[in-house]
Design a protein around this motif. Structure first.
Motif, PDB file in Angstrom:
ATOM      1  N   SER A 444      40.295   1.166   0.824  1.00 31.75           N
ATOM      2  CA  SER A 444      40.193  -0.062   0.035  1.00 31.75           C
ATOM      3  C   SER A 444      41.489  -0.840   0.172  1.00 31.75           C
ATOM      4  O   SER A 444      42.502  -0.329   0.639  1.00 31.75           O
ATOM      5  CB  SER A 444      39.932   0.257  -1.439  1.00 31.75           C
ATOM      6  OG  SER A 444      41.028   0.952  -2.007  1.00 31.75           O
ATOM      7  N   HIS A 445      41.427  -2.098  -0.274  1.00 36.56           N
ATOM      8  CA  HIS A 445      42.631  -2.930  -0.317  1.00 36.56           C
ATOM      9  C   HIS A 445      43.400  -2.738  -1.618  1.00 36.56           C
ATOM     10  O   HIS A 445      44.552  -3.161  -1.721  1.00 36.56           O
ATOM     11  CB  HIS A 445      42.264  -4.413  -0.192  1.00 36.56           C
ATOM     12  CG  HIS A 445      41.799  -4.801   1.172  1.00 36.56           C
ATOM     13  ND1 HIS A 445      40.469  -4.867   1.515  1.00 36.56           N
ATOM     14  CD2 HIS A 445      42.483  -5.142   2.299  1.00 36.56           C
ATOM     15  CE1 HIS A 445      40.353  -5.248   2.776  1.00 36.56           C
ATOM     16  NE2 HIS A 445      41.555  -5.411   3.279  1.00 36.56           N
ATOM     17  N   GLY A 446      42.769  -2.144  -2.609  1.00 38.49           N
ATOM     18  CA  GLY A 446      43.440  -1.984  -3.886  1.00 38.49           C
ATOM     19  C   GLY A 446      42.576  -1.203  -4.858  1.00 38.49           C
ATOM     20  O   GLY A 446      41.443  -0.819  -4.563  1.00 38.49           O
ATOM     21  N   LEU A 447      43.138  -0.961  -6.050  1.00 37.07           N
ATOM     22  CA  LEU A 447      42.486  -0.148  -7.068  1.00 37.07           C
ATOM     23  C   LEU A 447      42.425  -0.906  -8.384  1.00 37.07           C
ATOM     24  O   LEU A 447      43.331  -1.681  -8.716  1.00 37.07           O
ATOM     25  CB  LEU A 447      43.239   1.166  -7.289  1.00 37.07           C
ATOM     26  CG  LEU A 447      43.461   2.077  -6.079  1.00 37.07           C
ATOM     27  CD1 LEU A 447      44.292   3.279  -6.492  1.00 37.07           C
ATOM     28  CD2 LEU A 447      42.138   2.515  -5.492  1.00 37.07           C
ATOM     29  N   GLY A 469      53.882   0.497  -2.873  1.00 36.01           N
ATOM     30  CA  GLY A 469      54.463   1.142  -1.700  1.00 36.01           C
ATOM     31  C   GLY A 469      53.480   1.285  -0.555  1.00 36.01           C
ATOM     32  O   GLY A 469      53.880   1.305   0.615  1.00 36.01           O
ATOM     33  N   LYS A 470      52.194   1.381  -0.871  1.00 40.09           N
ATOM     34  CA  LYS A 470      51.155   1.457   0.159  1.00 40.09           C
ATOM     35  C   LYS A 470      50.665   0.065   0.578  1.00 40.09           C
ATOM     36  O   LYS A 470      49.723  -0.047   1.367  1.00 40.09           O
ATOM     37  CB  LYS A 470      49.961   2.255  -0.366  1.00 40.09           C
ATOM     38  CG  LYS A 470      50.288   3.692  -0.741  1.00 40.09           C
ATOM     39  CD  LYS A 470      50.618   4.530   0.469  1.00 40.09           C
ATOM     40  CE  LYS A 470      50.816   5.989   0.072  1.00 40.09           C
ATOM     41  NZ  LYS A 470      51.114   6.844   1.233  1.00 40.09           N
ATOM     42  N   LYS A 471      51.314  -0.980   0.057  1.00 39.81           N
ATOM     43  CA  LYS A 471      50.949  -2.364   0.360  1.00 39.81           C
ATOM     44  C   LYS A 471      49.488  -2.648   0.013  1.00 39.81           C
ATOM     45  O   LYS A 471      48.772  -3.337   0.742  1.00 39.81           O
ATOM     46  CB  LYS A 471      51.228  -2.697   1.831  1.00 39.81           C
ATOM     47  CG  LYS A 471      52.702  -2.612   2.197  1.00 39.81           C
ATOM     48  CD  LYS A 471      52.956  -3.025   3.636  1.00 39.81           C
ATOM     49  CE  LYS A 471      54.448  -2.955   3.957  1.00 39.81           C
ATOM     50  NZ  LYS A 471      54.738  -3.349   5.355  1.00 39.81           N
ATOM     51  N   GLN A 472      49.074  -2.090  -1.120  1.00 42.38           N
ATOM     52  CA  GLN A 472      47.745  -2.364  -1.632  1.00 42.38           C
ATOM     53  C   GLN A 472      47.846  -3.185  -2.910  1.00 42.38           C
ATOM     54  O   GLN A 472      48.939  -3.497  -3.389  1.00 42.38           O
ATOM     55  CB  GLN A 472      46.978  -1.058  -1.870  1.00 42.38           C
ATOM     56  CG  GLN A 472      46.632  -0.328  -0.580  1.00 42.38           C
ATOM     57  CD  GLN A 472      45.761   0.887  -0.833  1.00 42.38           C
ATOM     58  OE1 GLN A 472      46.247   2.003  -0.894  1.00 42.38           O
ATOM     59  NE2 GLN A 472      44.463   0.675  -0.979  1.00 42.38           N
TER      60      GLN A 472
END
Length: 575
Positions: A444-447, A469-472
């Motif tokens: 996914s791009h984000g949570l 940090g994961k650029k999400q």
């Protein structure tokens, strides 16, 4: 007796004289008269009450810092009329106890729609157990755990809450093991040997082999068991939030600024950005009388270049147009040659029912119908989709029958270069994410992060650092059954969340959060700390970036034809 009394009097006189000498030495050492004279000279134009106020503020800095003295839990009702937990914080300030603030934490339970009565009763019973256990934790134990702590020491508060929760988890585990061991052993019945399967039906003469017989059906993977939630865990998240809010109140800063200081190592950032709005405009899914089980809600996202006020105005205008569609009578049903009507073509698309998400429920049967409705409304308003406004779909993936992660990966590979793929219920709780340090499953791009159960303010800071940090993308989301507490908005702003998902612009428990967004944006603009949001960047994972554009294009276009019918692909291309 007289001599004894005289001696005691002389002793008291000597003690008083000694105290006077110590006080005189303190005043001379710290030059108190000069400081008082400077203070009075600088405030000569003030009223006496103002002078005393300045003196009180000056000497209050020398007093003992505030400390937690009382934490009280209460059961109140949320926006759905269901029980939830409220926590009040009182602190000792200059030797006097004083009430500081209160917060309400929403329950993690989903709102059941069209469920059987026995299922609803079971969920209500479990909710009551969870809230009552949380109430007991707060009123019987947590005050003792946090008594005497400075509310500004959020790290120590959350550490003690975490230890308290771990002990409760261990107690629950030991209790269950004891219950199992206390049960009398029951002799298991002999295994039942299943009868042999019936022979396959004989093929009649002249009958052709059907295609269904040649294809093996794919086995359905059973659903994963829900992540266990310990009854009472709401007390942890609520108390942590209450302490953070109390610290902000005592230091005279907003809660969002306190959260920003926690995230940036006690340093207040010079600029803060407002989270982008994810506003629900149509409710579908199981609440819809149609067949839109694969689409729970249609969401509109104003362009990043707009202010929060402009974005809310845009969402309100779209909602107004949706209401007008509801008020417009449906066209007459055309009759067929046999005198029958033409089915559901003339049905009213909007039912008029307000969902718990704060938007109207639609009565459509196909996926493209609500999207075409929004497209038509935007066209009438002169709003260009993909520029001034973006669309999002909550497909409620956790409610689907197929739990295979390959399907999610297929959707990500097909759409990740053109839109955001956000994991909500598909991702684990904050505590599990922090335990495993893996936020890339599913892709996914984000949570979407919810502040519920045992999630503390320190946990929220840590998970946002991990996501950044994961650029999400970090999305702070409201729960299904929200309360009127607007602290979620402060958390989103202070933590630097990219999006905030609040539902529709109806129902008081949701509108109060939109109002809080407007108030924070106005404060940031007035203080000169308002920063603009970045443009949308539909970036994929690092391994996708290493692929050639031709490979990405082939990977992107091919799955669309297999996932959706051709007519839907054409309509989505227009959108």
């Amino acid at each position: 007796m007289g001599e004894e009394g005289g001696g005691r009097s002389c002793g008291i006189t000597r003690d008083l004289q000694k105290l006077k000498q110590q006080a005189m030495a303190y005043y001379q050492e710290n030059d108190v008269p000069r400081r008082l004279e400077e203070l009075l000279n600088s405030t000569f134009y003030l009223q006496p009450a103002d002078v005393y106020g300045h003196l009180a503020n000056y000497f209050s800095k020398l007093a003992k810092p505030p400390s937690i003295c009382k934490i009280v839990g209460k059961i109140i009702l949320d926006g759905m009329g269901l029980p939830t937990l409220q926590v009040e914080i009182s602190c000792t300030i200059q030797n006097f106890p004083k009430y500081i603030c209160s917060v309400v934490i929403p329950a993690h339970f989903e709102v059941s729609e069209n469920a059987l009565p026995e299922v609803v009763d079971a969920e209500e019973a479990e909710r009551h157990q969870a809230v009552n256990a949380a109430l007991q934790w707060v009123n019987e134990s947590i005050t003792e755990e946090l008594w005497g702590l400075n509310p500004s020491n959020q790290a120590e508060v959350d550490h003690r809450l975490r230890i308290f929760f771990e002990n409760k988890v261990q107690e629950d585990k030991e209790r269950k093991e004891l219950e199992r061991s206390s049960e009398e052993p029951v002799h298991a019945p002999p295994p039942v040997i299943p009868p042999p399967p019936p022979p396959p039906p004989t093929k009649k003469k002249g009958q052709k082999q059907g295609r269904r017989d040649t294809l093996l059906e794919k086995p359905i993977i059973p659903p994963e068991p829900p992540e266990p939630v310990l009854h009472g865990s709401m007390a942890i998240g609520a108390t942590s939030l209450a302490v953070a809010k109390a610290s902000a109140r005592l230091t005279g800063i907003p809660l969002y600024m306190n959260m920003a200081s926690l995230k940036h190592g006690q340093e207040q950032p010079s600029m803060l950005t407002m989270p982008l709005l994810m506003g629900s405009v149509l409710s579908c899914g199981k609440s819809s009388p149609g067949k839109l089980n694969l689409m729970k809600e249609v969401i509109c996202i104003p362009h990043p270049g707009l202010t929060t006020k402009q974005g809310i105005d845009l969402l309100l205008e779209i909602q107004k147009q949706v209401n007008r569609v509801m008020e417009t009578p449906p066209p007459p049903k055309p009759e067929t040659k046999k005198g029958h009507d033409a089915g559901k073509r003339g049905q009213q698309p909007i039912t008029g029912k307000m969902s718990h998400l704060g938007c109207l429920t639609v009565n459509y049967d196909t996926l493209e119908q609500p999207l075409l409705l929004i497209q038509g409304i935007c066209s009438n308003l002169g709003i260009e989709l993909g520029m001034s406004l973006h669309l999002a779909i909550n497909c409620a993936a956790h409610e689907l029958m197929d739990y295979d992660a390959e399907q999610w990966d297929g959707i990500y590979n097909a759409l990740a270069s053109r839109c955001y793929i956000i994991a909500g219920a598909a991702s684990r709780s904050v505590s599990k994410l922090l335990e495993h340090r893996n936020i890339s499953t599913p892709k996914s791009h984000g949570l979407i992060i919810n502040h519920t159960n045992q999630t503390t303010m320190s946990d929220l800071v840590e998970i946002t650092h991990l996501i950044d940090g994961k650029k999400q993308l970090t999305i702070l989301g409201s729960t299904e059954a929200e309360s009127s507490d607007d602290s979620l908005v402060d958390l989103a702003v202070g933590l630097g969340a990219r999006f905030i998902k609040l539902g529709g612009l109806s129902r008081g428990e949701r509108v109060t959060k939109y109002n809080r967004l407007l108030a924070i944006e106005e404060e940031l603009i007035q203080s000169g700390t308002w920063g603009s949001s970045e443009e949308h960047n539909f970036a994929s994972f690092q391994e996708d970036a290493e692929k050639t554009p031709e490979a990405i294009a082939e990977e992107t276009l091919r799955p669309l034809d297999s996932i959706f019918p051709p007519e839907v692909v054409e309509e989505s291309a227009k959108l």
